[in-house]
Design an enzyme around this catalytic site. Structure first.
Site, PDB file in Angstrom:
ATOM      1  CE1 TYR A  75       6.633  -2.626  11.935  1.00 15.22           C
ATOM      2  CE2 TYR A  75       5.538  -1.139  13.470  1.00 15.22           C
ATOM      3  CZ  TYR A  75       6.061  -1.397  12.221  1.00 15.22           C
ATOM      4  OH  TYR A  75       6.021  -0.430  11.244  1.00 15.22           O
ATOM      5  CE1 TYR A 105      -2.937   3.183   1.161  1.00 14.71           C
ATOM      6  CE2 TYR A 105      -1.980   2.886   3.340  1.00 14.71           C
ATOM      7  CZ  TYR A 105      -2.744   3.620   2.463  1.00 14.71           C
ATOM      8  OH  TYR A 105      -3.317   4.793   2.867  1.00 14.71           O
ATOM      9  CG  ASP A 113       6.213  -6.709  -2.289  1.00 15.38           C
ATOM     10  OD1 ASP A 113       5.713  -7.759  -1.831  1.00 15.38           O
ATOM     11  OD2 ASP A 113       5.933  -5.574  -1.873  1.00 15.38           O
ATOM     12  CE  LYS A 116       9.405  -0.948  10.122  1.00 11.47           C
ATOM     13  NZ  LYS A 116       9.918  -0.883   8.738  1.00 11.47           N
ATOM     14  NE  ARG A 130      -2.218   4.284  17.604  1.00  6.71           N
ATOM     15  CZ  ARG A 130      -2.270   4.078  18.904  1.00  6.71           C
ATOM     16  NH1 ARG A 130      -2.421   5.107  19.735  1.00  6.71           N
ATOM     17  NH2 ARG A 130      -2.191   2.861  19.395  1.00  6.71           N
ATOM     18  CB  SER A 139       7.174   2.379  12.849  1.00  5.27           C
ATOM     19  OG  SER A 139       5.955   2.310  13.544  1.00  5.27           O
ATOM     20  NE  ARG A 146      -5.612  -3.874  17.594  1.00  9.41           N
ATOM     21  CZ  ARG A 146      -5.649  -3.312  16.390  1.00  9.41           C
ATOM     22  NH1 ARG A 146      -5.870  -4.054  15.327  1.00  9.41           N
ATOM     23  NH2 ARG A 146      -5.442  -2.022  16.245  1.00  9.41           N
TER      24      ARG A 146
END
Length: 320
Positions: free
Chosen positions: A141, A11, A31, A145, A217, A117, A279
């Site tokens: 994650y 994306y 990719d 990064k 966010r 990120s 989460r």
């Protein structure tokens, strides 16, 4: 001039590849299509299908193409899932980066723009996150990064590599109806898929220490993010020294519940979201200042929240 875009069938990556081509820069895409789509790769870009974990494949790509710079976006990008799959996350995000940097060194490629990120900050206590905010990631994650940034900085000391990292916040919207966010975990596609299926969108957690209890966010449009990559690449190509990392943030936060309300208004579909448990690995609030990137000529957010939602909805309905 040819820039390699890893993850260029994804994306964000496909938007970056399009922005480079629009700027007259040739593009090669790596990719493995594990989450990307061959149809997202823009016309004019060369697709090399394979994984950065395969060092031999990566070397072959550099052997066969005159790469002069790299935008590194490929990786496993799901913070919540990374808590359950740390080994996979480290392999895809750290081992892969080592292989990429090794190939760059072997082929004397001088420049890299790294997709980092907001997750490197974890649950930052500051009202506005700046590049000086402590990096305390709360998921594998986010850790990978940050390690990626360290690897690139260390390699720069050793080899003179020109580099910068762009720390994204919540990237949404679309610059073209043919490319949509297809993530199984991101908020916008989750809501749109539910609405298109006649189901009720879900909020994960409403007891965070925020005004309405849902996560806050910083949302930025993917076209603005893509333009920042091109600007960074052009400055590195010109020999300019950039900061080690830049935040691509708007400086304002929106809660998940507020997003849901605006989505109902834009789509014309009235709904009351279902609230589920939070989460693991999701910080309560991340809002960033983009002043450093703006001051250095890399970043200027041009899209409103309504425009972000409308363009994302157009792409989602086009794809569906």
């Amino acid at each position: 001039m040819t820039w390699l875009v890893t993850g260029g069938a994804g994306y964000i990556g496909s938007h970056v590849a399009r922005a480079f081509l629009d700027s007259g820069i040739d593009v090669v895409v790596i990719d493995d299509l594990s989450s990307g789509h061959e149809g997202f790769v823009p016309e004019g870009a060369v697709l090399e299908r394979g994984s950065l974990v395969d060092a031999g494949f990566v070397e072959r790509v550099f052997d066969e193409h005159p790469v002069t710079g790299v935008v590194h976006l490929a990786g496993f990008k799901y913070a919540g899932v990374s808590v359950q799959r740390p080994l996979h996350t480290y392999t895809q995000n750290v081992t892969a980066t080592v292989n990429l940097l090794s190939a760059m060194q072997n082929h004397e490629v001088p420049s890299i723009v790294f997709s980092s990120s907001a997750a490197v900050y974890g649950n930052a206590p500051a009202e506005f996150v700046t590049e000086a905010t402590a990096t305390t990631p709360e998921s594998p994650y986010g850790e990978t990064k940050l390690i990626g940034e360290w690897l690139i900085a260390d390699q720069a000391v050793a080899s003179g590599l020109r580099h910068t990292a762009l720390r994204y916040f919540n990237v949404v919207g679309s610059a073209t109806p043919v490319v949509s966010d297809t993530s199984p975990h991101n908020l916008f596609p989750l809501v749109f898929r539910a609405l298109l299926a006649g189901q009720t969108p879900k909020i994960f957690g409403d007891d965070y220490p925020t005004p309405d209890g849902t996560c806050v966010r910083d949302y930025v449009h993917v076209a603005d993010v893509a333009a920042a990559h091109v600007a960074a690449a052009q400055k590195l190509d010109a020999g300019e020294t950039l900061a080690p990392a830049y935040n691509l943030g708007s400086g304002s936060g929106v809660s998940v519940r507020e997003i849901m309300s605006e989505m109902a208004a834009v789509t014309g579909i009235d709904f009351t979201p279902e609230v589920l448990a939070a989460r693991p690995g999701d910080p309560a609030r991340i809002v960033a200042s983009g002043e450093l990137a703006t001051g250095d000529g890399l970043w200027m957010p041009h899209h409103t929240l309504t425009e972000m939602i409308a363009s994302a909805w157009q792409a989602a309905t086009h794809a569906g």
